[in-house]
Enzyme design. Structure first.
Site, PDB file in Angstrom:
ATOM      1  CG  ASP A 112      -1.866   1.171   1.201  1.00  0.00           C
ATOM      2  OD1 ASP A 112      -2.267   1.582   0.099  1.00  0.00           O
ATOM      3  OD2 ASP A 112      -2.183   1.694   2.276  1.00  0.00           O
ATOM      4  CG  ASP A 325      -4.078   4.027  -4.564  1.00  0.00           C
ATOM      5  OD1 ASP A 325      -3.455   3.210  -3.877  1.00  0.00           O
ATOM      6  OD2 ASP A 325      -5.230   4.418  -4.281  1.00  0.00           O
TER       7      ASP A 325
END
Ligand SMILES: *[C@@H]1O[C@H](CO)[C@@H](O)[C@H](O)[C@H]1NC(C)=O
Ligand SMILES: *[C@@H]1O[C@H](CO)[C@@H](O)[C@H](O)[C@H]1NC(C)=O
Ligand SMILES: *[C@@H]1O[C@H](CO)[C@@H](O)[C@H](O)[C@H]1NC(C)=O
Length: 450
Positions: A112, A325
């Protein structure tokens, strides 16, 4: 903090004297990644719907529930400010490595780039199911708790940390934007990675800090055991390893080959490259731990859409902006841009179309031949990212009663109006986060050969 009273006595971890040299060289380390749906026998149609569901959940959960916004609930601020948190824990790519000695114990953590803390389930009191045992602290000879006097405990750096003075246990609580929570003790231990190049040697890095998560609830359920934050904050994995950069190279989502992640700047980007190496500087944004980009425009076919850089930049109210992302499956654009792209595809592709799972899909009358699609280019500062067909188009193969069709794999952003470059668009691309030079470098590559 009632949870603290539940901290079991077994957590009095013996503080071992530091055995190995402190400070980690900027080694290049390697770990492998798996896509959460890989090798599970889904049809392309199912894969697409699953990706769409995850992607939409990530958008929807951006809007905080009433009374739980960043202002109403200050501890959520570090991850929800800047409008992007890791709202949806149903991750896309899991990074695999080992923790502890003498026998490294397996972890599989969501990669992440949108958060900064590393944690895994450990000494479980309340845990979500995971497919292999959680870390057994008794089985590691090198694990020990971070002391209360440590700056990570006394000065924070995390959403919430503190200590039980009597027991000298440094605890943490980390909230995510979707109300997922992990609570436990901050500990340190040796992490074991593969050494890059991939010659079978392992590299053990001592004294890395992570959350031993004992109370973990929320949206989990993709076979992960926790989350590896790759953001710019001091406790993220790249920051602790003191590497000048990291990179990943996602293999095709519909295949089931593993993908590598490298911690340390790769020295040979020409290796396995199938196109030009380009780079674009990271942009400034409201949250200094995130990776923002400057997007200036989009071309579909030969048509440059009528949007300029201001469309994709942050607005005064904190909305907008563009972010890369690793935890987002499908790229999303502000609604007006999305609609314009859809209109452009419809104008250029002479086939009937429909919206499926928030995406534009064309019916393909002749199953044997995938229809031609206009090219799509993202114009970034200093770089034009020409997306290969398979990075924005998915040909559904029918079967199992599913329809045939060809979908343009992009979504409209939610209210935040933020552009997010997701991982479907990054397949077969070596993506380097060059932290020293503060830029993103990308090159089309044969990821499975790296
Ligand atoms: C944890 O490790 C210890 C020491 O190796 C072992 O005795 C114990 O059975 C393990 N616990 C579990 C639940 O596997
Ligand atoms: C977890 O992994 C197992 C096999 O490795 C698989 O059968 C199962 O479907 C996975 N579960 C989820 C939710 O991904
Ligand atoms: C971008 O477009 C808007 C209107 O479409 C215009 O007002 C603005 O000046 C443009 N900005 C730049 C930097 O060209």
């Amino acid at each position: 903090m009632p949870a603290l009273q539940l901290l079991p006595y077994a957590l009095f971890l013996t503080a071992l004297l530091a055995s190995s040299a402190a400070g980690h060289a900027a080694a290049s380390l390697r770990a492998h990644l798996t896509h959460v749906d890989s090798g599970r026998g889904f049809t392309k149609h199912q894969l697409l719907r699953r990706m769409a569901a995850r992607s939409l959940a990530r958008i929807d959960s951006r809007c905080p529930a009433p009374g739980r916004g960043a202002n109403a609930h200050p501890v959520t601020a570090p991850v929800s400010r800047g409008t992007v948190g890791i709202e949806n824990m149903q991750s896309e790519y899991l990074v695999h490595f080992g923790i502890g000695t003498p026998r490294p114990q397996r972890v599989a953590l969501t990669l992440d780039t949108g958060s900064d803390f590393v944690w895994t389930q450990c000494f479980c009191q309340v845990c979500f199911p995971q497919p292999f045992p959680a870390i057994n602290i008794s089985a590691s000879g090198t694990i020990h708790g971070v002391s209360c006097s440590d700056p990570v405990c006394s000065q924070g750096g995390l959403a919430l940390s503190g200590c039980t003075a009597r027991d000298n246990i440094c605890f943490y609580t980390y909230f995510y934007g979707d109300n997922s929570i992990t609570t436990g003790q901050i500990v340190e231990d040796t992490f074991t990675f593969q050494q890059a190049p991939n010659d079978g040697k392992v590299a053990a890095v001592p004294k890395l800090r992570f959350g031993c998560g004992m109370f973990n609830t929320g949206l989990f359920g993709s076979n992960e055991s926790g989350i590896a934050g790759f953001g710019r904050g001091p406790l993220s994995l790249p920051s602790q390893l003191k590497v000048g950069g990291f990179s990943y190279c996602f293999t095709n989502i519909v295949e089931s080959r593993t993908s590598p992640v490298f911690l340390g700047t790769p020295d040979d980007l020409q290796a396995q490259a199938t196109g030009p190496i380009q780079s674009t500087p990271f942009a400034r944004g409201p949250d200094s731990t995130k990776y923002y980009l400057s997007l200036k425009g989009i071309t579909v076919g030969k048509t440059r859409l009528p949007f300029n850089a201001s469309t994709f930049a942050f607005k005064g109210d904190g909305s907008g902006g563009t972010m890369i992302d690793s935890g987002l499956s499908i790229t999303k654009f502000p609604r007006a841009v999305f609609l314009s792209i859809v209109e452009e595809f419809k104008a250029q592709v002479p086939l009937p179309s429909d919206m499926v799972a928030g995406m534009l899909c064309f019916s393909a009358p002749h199953k044997k031949k995938a229809p031609a699609m206009p090219k799509m280019t993202l114009h970034l500062e200093d770089a034009d990212w020409d997306l290969p067909r398979e990075n924005y188009v998915l040909d559904l193969d029918g079967g199992d009663g599913d329809d045939d069709g060809t979908c343009v794999v992009i979504h409209a952003a939610g209210e935040s109006g933020m552009t997010g470059i997701g991982n479907f668009q990054q397949q077969n691309t070596h993506v380097v986060y060059d932290l020293e030079s503060n830029k993103l470098v990308f090159v089309p590559a044969r990821c499975d050969k790296l």
